[in-house]
Design a protein around this motif. Structure first.
Motif, PDB file in Angstrom:
ATOM      1  N   ASP A 180     -26.208 -20.792   2.273  1.00 25.42           N
ATOM      2  CA  ASP A 180     -25.290 -21.275   3.319  1.00 25.42           C
ATOM      3  C   ASP A 180     -24.418 -21.570   2.973  1.00 25.42           C
ATOM      4  OD1 ASP A 180     -27.872 -19.791   5.079  1.00 25.42           O
ATOM      5  OD2 ASP A 180     -27.925 -22.159   6.242  1.00 25.42           O
ATOM      6  N   GLN A 181     -24.781 -23.170   2.103  1.00 27.16           N
ATOM      7  CA  GLN A 181     -23.639 -24.561   1.732  1.00 27.16           C
ATOM      8  C   GLN A 181     -22.842 -23.823   0.300  1.00 27.16           C
ATOM      9  OE1 GLN A 181     -21.754 -25.649   4.226  1.00 27.16           O
ATOM     10  NE2 GLN A 181     -23.810 -25.553   5.497  1.00 27.16           N
ATOM     11  N   ALA A 211     -16.990 -16.366  13.962  1.00 21.30           N
ATOM     12  CA  ALA A 211     -17.422 -16.539  15.270  1.00 21.30           C
ATOM     13  C   ALA A 211     -16.070 -17.297  15.838  1.00 21.30           C
ATOM     14  CB  ALA A 211     -18.618 -17.871  15.178  1.00 21.30           C
ATOM     15  N   GLU A 212     -15.790 -18.201  15.213  1.00 20.39           N
ATOM     16  CA  GLU A 212     -14.125 -18.751  15.991  1.00 20.39           C
ATOM     17  C   GLU A 212     -13.026 -17.702  16.473  1.00 20.39           C
ATOM     18  OE1 GLU A 212     -10.897 -21.751  14.704  1.00 20.39           O
ATOM     19  OE2 GLU A 212     -12.249 -22.044  14.097  1.00 20.39           O
ATOM     20  N   GLN A 236     -21.831 -20.503   5.753  1.00 23.90           N
ATOM     21  CA  GLN A 236     -21.539 -21.413   6.787  1.00 23.90           C
ATOM     22  C   GLN A 236     -19.906 -21.773   7.187  1.00 23.90           C
ATOM     23  OE1 GLN A 236     -24.097 -22.873   8.218  1.00 23.90           O
ATOM     24  NE2 GLN A 236     -21.899 -22.633   9.684  1.00 23.90           N
ATOM     25  N   ALA A 237     -18.762 -21.783   6.147  1.00 28.12           N
ATOM     26  CA  ALA A 237     -17.890 -21.901   6.317  1.00 28.12           C
ATOM     27  C   ALA A 237     -17.181 -20.250   7.495  1.00 28.12           C
ATOM     28  CB  ALA A 237     -16.801 -22.174   5.455  1.00 28.12           C
ATOM     29  N   THR A 296     -19.035 -18.139   8.516  1.00 32.47           N
ATOM     30  CA  THR A 296     -19.651 -17.788   9.645  1.00 32.47           C
ATOM     31  C   THR A 296     -18.734 -18.001  10.459  1.00 32.47           C
ATOM     32  OG1 THR A 296     -21.709 -17.416   8.537  1.00 32.47           O
ATOM     33  CG2 THR A 296     -21.751 -17.565  10.585  1.00 32.47           C
ATOM     34  N   ASP A 297     -18.494 -19.209  10.586  1.00 31.75           N
ATOM     35  CA  ASP A 297     -17.589 -20.563  11.984  1.00 31.75           C
ATOM     36  C   ASP A 297     -16.391 -19.853  11.653  1.00 31.75           C
ATOM     37  OD1 ASP A 297     -19.476 -21.921  11.636  1.00 31.75           O
ATOM     38  OD2 ASP A 297     -19.174 -23.633  10.593  1.00 31.75           O
ATOM     39  N   LYS A 322     -25.061 -14.926  10.827  1.00 31.69           N
ATOM     40  CA  LYS A 322     -25.416 -15.611   9.771  1.00 31.69           C
ATOM     41  C   LYS A 322     -25.878 -14.181   8.705  1.00 31.69           C
ATOM     42  CE  LYS A 322     -26.176 -19.528   9.269  1.00 31.69           C
ATOM     43  NZ  LYS A 322     -26.638 -21.065   9.017  1.00 31.69           N
TER      44      LYS A 322
END
Length: 85
Positions: A28-29, A80-81, A73-74, A76-77, A5
């Motif tokens: 983050d959000q 990562a995915e 956050q989205a 970063t997710d 992040k």
């Protein structure tokens, strides 16, 4: 803050030349577009290139981009995915 992040926030600041902004100033959000950071379509293109170059992840289509760019956050997710895949 996770390492990924933090790297995402640093990449946003660097690629978009948000001088004087620190990673901890980006929530983050918070939305990346509109009322959040206030990014526009040209910023989105720069981020797509940055994500490919820095993280080796491609955003294949508009639907994936809209999902990924909702917030830090989205994003970063998403990274990562897709790095695992």
């Amino acid at each position: 803050m996770t390492d990924l992040k933090l790297r995402v926030k640093e990449m946003i600041i660097e690629r978009l030349k948000l001088e004087g902004m620190a990673p901890d100033q980006i929530e983050d959000q918070a939305p990346l577009f509109g009322d959040g950071l206030g990014l526009d379509s040209i910023d989105a293109l720069e981020l797509v290139l940055g994500i490919e170059q820095v993280f080796g992840v491609k955003i294949e289509d508009e639907a994936a981009g809209m999902k990924a760019f909702k917030s830090v956050q989205a994003l970063t997710d998403f990274i990562a995915e897709h790095r695992k895949a």
